[in-house]
Design a protein around this motif. Structure first.
Motif, short mmCIF file in Angstrom:
data_model
loop_
_atom_site.label_atom_id
_atom_site.label_comp_id
_atom_site.label_asym_id
_atom_site.label_seq_id
_atom_site.Cartn_x
_atom_site.Cartn_y
_atom_site.Cartn_z
N ALA A 143 0.84 -1.20 0.00
CA ALA A 143 0.00 0.00 0.00
C ALA A 143 0.88 1.26 0.00
N ARG A 144 1.94 1.22 0.76
CA ARG A 144 2.87 2.37 0.76
C ARG A 144 3.51 2.55 -0.60
N ALA A 145 3.81 1.44 -1.27
CA ALA A 145 4.40 1.52 -2.61
C ALA A 145 3.44 2.19 -3.58
N VAL A 146 2.17 1.85 -3.48
CA VAL A 146 1.16 2.48 -4.35
C VAL A 146 1.08 3.98 -4.05
N ASP A 147 1.07 4.33 -2.77
CA ASP A 147 1.01 5.75 -2.39
C ASP A 147 2.23 6.52 -2.92
N ALA A 148 3.41 5.91 -2.80
CA ALA A 148 4.62 6.57 -3.28
C ALA A 148 4.59 6.73 -4.79
N GLU A 149 4.07 5.71 -5.49
CA GLU A 149 3.97 5.78 -6.95
C GLU A 149 3.01 6.89 -7.36
N CYS A 150 1.91 7.03 -6.64
CA CYS A 150 0.94 8.10 -6.94
C CYS A 150 1.54 9.48 -6.68
N GLY A 172 9.25 7.25 -7.52
CA GLY A 172 9.50 5.89 -7.96
C GLY A 172 10.52 5.16 -7.12
N VAL A 173 11.50 5.88 -6.59
CA VAL A 173 12.53 5.26 -5.76
C VAL A 173 11.92 4.77 -4.46
N GLU A 174 11.10 5.60 -3.85
CA GLU A 174 10.42 5.20 -2.60
C GLU A 174 9.49 4.03 -2.86
N ALA A 175 8.80 4.05 -4.00
CA ALA A 175 7.89 2.94 -4.33
C ALA A 175 8.67 1.64 -4.47
N GLU A 176 9.81 1.68 -5.12
CA GLU A 176 10.63 0.47 -5.27
C GLU A 176 11.14 -0.02 -3.93
#
Length: 101
Positions: free
Chosen positions: A69-76, A80-84
């Motif tokens: 869920a955090r990855a989705v939030d970071a992507e939004c 992209g680095v945080e999402a990865e």
């Protein structure tokens, strides 16, 4: 202006010599230790250092879900680095839940 003799050297007798006295006793050098209690003036965002991620509580499957869920939030948010990074944490907890890690 000092006079120049036949050898082309300046007459240095016009300038008084400084007296050189004995050297002061030398103290043993003590290494200076950094003071870690001082507050830092630069923030983590300005130095490029990523702060430690917030702790996620729960079972391994709950942690995996929360990291995804955090990855989705970071992507939004466009990070992209945080999402990865979050996806890697999610994969870690997926492997832990399967006993692979």
């Amino acid at each position: 202006m000092p006079s120049v003799d036949s050898a082309g050297l300046n007459d240095l007798s016009l300038y008084p010599r400084k007296s050189v006295g004995p050297m002061p006793p030398s103290r043993p050098r003590v290494p200076v230790r950094p003071n870690f209690s001082k507050p830092r003036s630069a923030t983590a965002a300005s130095t490029g250092v990523r702060p430690a991620p917030a702790r996620v509580n729960g079972s391994t499957l709950q942690k995996e879900t929360q990291w995804l869920a955090r990855a989705v939030d970071a992507e939004c948010a466009g990070d992209g680095v945080e999402a990865e990074l979050c996806r890697q944490y999610a994969e870690h907890w997926f492997r832990v839940s399967r006993g692979q890690d």
